[in-house]
Write an enzyme that holds these catalytic residues in place. Structure first.
Site, short mmCIF file in Angstrom:
data_model
loop_
_atom_site.label_atom_id
_atom_site.label_comp_id
_atom_site.label_asym_id
_atom_site.label_seq_id
_atom_site.Cartn_x
_atom_site.Cartn_y
_atom_site.Cartn_z
N GLY A 1 -4.14 -4.35 -4.61
CA GLY A 1 -4.94 -3.27 -5.20
C GLY A 1 -4.07 -2.07 -5.48
O GLY A 1 -3.53 -1.46 -4.56
N HIS A 2 -3.86 -1.76 -6.76
CA HIS A 2 -3.06 -0.61 -7.15
C HIS A 2 -3.98 0.49 -7.66
O HIS A 2 -4.74 0.30 -8.60
CB HIS A 2 -2.04 -0.99 -8.23
CG HIS A 2 -0.96 -1.90 -7.72
ND1 HIS A 2 -0.01 -2.47 -8.53
CD2 HIS A 2 -0.69 -2.33 -6.47
CE1 HIS A 2 0.80 -3.22 -7.80
NE2 HIS A 2 0.40 -3.15 -6.55
N LYS B 1 2.55 2.21 -5.09
CA LYS B 1 3.25 1.73 -6.29
C LYS B 1 2.45 2.00 -7.56
O LYS B 1 3.03 2.26 -8.61
CB LYS B 1 3.52 0.22 -6.16
CG LYS B 1 4.48 -0.14 -5.03
CD LYS B 1 4.74 -1.64 -4.97
CE LYS B 1 3.51 -2.43 -4.57
NZ LYS B 1 3.01 -2.12 -3.20
N GLY B 2 1.11 1.93 -7.47
CA GLY B 2 0.29 2.15 -8.64
C GLY B 2 0.54 3.50 -9.28
O GLY B 2 0.70 3.61 -10.50
N LYS B 3 0.57 4.53 -8.45
CA LYS B 3 0.82 5.88 -8.98
C LYS B 3 2.21 5.99 -9.58
O LYS B 3 2.39 6.56 -10.68
CB LYS B 3 0.66 6.92 -7.86
CG LYS B 3 1.14 8.29 -8.32
CD LYS B 3 1.16 9.34 -7.26
CE LYS B 3 1.89 10.58 -7.77
NZ LYS B 3 1.80 11.73 -6.87
N GLY C 1 0.82 14.12 -3.41
CA GLY C 1 -0.61 14.02 -3.67
C GLY C 1 -0.90 12.77 -4.47
O GLY C 1 0.01 12.06 -4.90
N GLN D 1 1.97 -5.92 -3.20
CA GLN D 1 2.23 -5.94 -1.75
C GLN D 1 3.57 -5.26 -1.44
O GLN D 1 3.93 -4.32 -2.11
CB GLN D 1 2.17 -7.37 -1.21
CG GLN D 1 0.80 -7.98 -1.18
CD GLN D 1 0.49 -8.84 -2.41
OE1 GLN D 1 1.36 -9.35 -3.08
NE2 GLN D 1 -0.80 -8.98 -2.70
N ASP E 1 0.82 -1.22 0.00
CA ASP E 1 0.00 0.00 0.00
C ASP E 1 0.85 1.27 0.00
O ASP E 1 0.40 2.32 0.45
CB ASP E 1 -0.95 0.03 1.21
CG ASP E 1 -1.77 -1.23 1.35
OD1 ASP E 1 -2.41 -1.61 0.35
OD2 ASP E 1 -1.74 -1.86 2.42
#
Length: 430
Positions: free
Chosen positions: A41-42, A17-19, A416, A225, A14
């Site tokens: 969940g990204h 990493k997605g951003k 942000g 993860q 959490d």
């Protein structure tokens, strides 16, 4: 110039990493997810609109980039198709841009039932799984009875393997767990129909990735993860079922370690954890609630409130070592903007003795008390800032102290949730 880059979480997941993957994707040709399943969940926010991916790599929002689900991922085809449908509805999905490894294992309905039932039986000793069947799917992989995505391309192979598995699974489910078993024909027909929907995406992805690297194309490897949830190097048994560290990028894609050029770790400016297990810097009461509310700390997959605490430099130093991190991206600095004082854990006290290395045993970690130093807060908004030198002096000092304690430089600072709310100090692909 780096042709290959591994992006790995340096905490308990959490970390954002997605951003970071989404932001770096314009500089690469391929994004590969190398482990985990739909328990990850990204989240990516573009133009004020949020997209959450559980299986599809975060680079999918970029139309000219190939996204690959690698060998080390366990795939729930129903979840995957729902993600594809969402992308189609937004008008941003190109079928040719998504590939799935033939070697990626399938999450089956019995895996989910086993996952939930076992957690229930563990009661107060539960691990805190998502109930998505990830652990049992990896269990079958190691037991050598797993069913691969490539098996969906051959009806008879799939039928035989499913029949064999159900003989054992149904016996265990009905006699040990006292749950209802599964009908062979229902699973068979459902998965064969799913195969017709995703079959065109299934390929020999190891060959494709290696050929791309050999031809000078750039590849980003995306982990799910975080380091401290790695099945070998995390806070076992309160971990996930795969290798989340950077080394998993090789085993999870079929790319040799000599082809990995660079590794960057993602860490929040504080620490969070979802699920059970030791967490030395965890806060409580109003202090934790304020940090959770300010950081919107709720799981992208389960919606569970995340446990929140101060930055743990001991844990991040450990992540630097086991991943070979060369730099880090520090996310959610803006969450700390309004605090009068911020604490950093610089070491642990265990049995009255100071230790500065991360314990391998969860039982020891659970009895460690954090040793803190306190940094004065900057009490000023940072979300509009795009250059490190323009951050408040106290915010700069905080980042520099995190660098000193972790042993690697900050290459990116996120202030942000959106793409543009980012300070790039050094381009990891440069």
């Amino acid at each position: 110039m780096a042709r290959t880059l591994v992006v790995v979480g340096a905490q308990w997941g959490d970390e954002g990493k997605g951003k970071i993957v989404d932001m770096l994707t314009p500089g690469v040709d391929i994004v590969v997810r190398y482990q985990g399943g739909s328990n990850a969940g990204h989240t990516v926010i573009v133009g004020g609109e949020k997209a959450v991916f559980h299986l599809i790599p975060s680079g999918i929002l970029h139309p000219d980039v190939t996204c690959i689900i690698g060998d080390g991922v366990v795939v729930d085809p129903e979840v995957l198709l729902k993600e594809i449908d969402v992308l189609k509805a937004k008008g941003i999905f190109k079928p040719e841009n998504l590939l799935i490894s033939k070697n990626a294992h399938l999450v089956m309905p019995y895996h989910k039932k086993l996952d939930v039932a076992r957690e229930r039986l563990r009661a107060e000793k539960k691990i805190g799984t998502t109930g998505r069947g990830i652990g049992p799917a990896y269990e079958d992989k190691v037991l050598r009875c797993g069913i691969k995505c490539g098996d969906l391309l051959n009806d008879e192979d799939f039928r035989v393997k499913l029949k064999t598995n159900l003989m054992e699974k149904n016996h265990y489910i009905t006699t040990i767990l006292h749950e209802e078993g599964f009908a062979m024909h229902e699973i068979y027909h459902n998965y064969i129909s799913l195969a017709s929907a995703i079959g065109e995406h299934i390929a020999n992805t190891s060959r494709i990735i290696n050929d791309a690297i050999d031809n000078g194309r750039k590849v980003l490897f995306e982990g799910a993860q975080g380091t401290l949830l790695d099945v070998d190097h995390g806070t076992y048994p309160f971990v996930t079922s795969s290798n989340t560290i950077a080394g998993g990028a090789c085993t999870g894609t079929g790319v040799g370690p000599t082809k990995i050029d660079r590794v960057i770790g993602i860490t929040k400016a504080y620490t969070t954890r979802v699920g059970e297990g030791p967490f030395p810097t965890e806060l409580s009461g109003d202090e934790e609630a304020r940090l959770r509310e300010r950081g919107l700390e709720f799981g992208a997959t389960t919606g569970r409130p995340r446990r929140c605490g101060w930055f743990d430099a001991v844990a991040v130093r450990y992540a630097v070592r086991v991943n070979g991190l060369e730099g880090m991206a520090i996310t959610k600095l803006d969450v700390l903007d309004n605090l009068d004082a911020i604490k950093i854990c610089t070491g642990y006290s265990y049995g009255g003795v100071k230790i500065d290395d991360f314990p391998a045993e969860a039982s020891i970690l659970s009895r460690c008390t954090p040793i803190y130093e306190t940094i004065e807060g900057w009490k000023s908004p940072t979300s509009a800032i795009r250059e490190f030198s323009k951050l408040p002096q106290k915010a700069q000092a905080y980042i520099r102290r995190l660098e000193e304690l972790s042993g690697v430089d900050a290459w990116i600072v996120s202030v942000g949730a959106t793409r543009d709310e980012t300070i790039v100090i050094k381009d990891p692909l440069a």
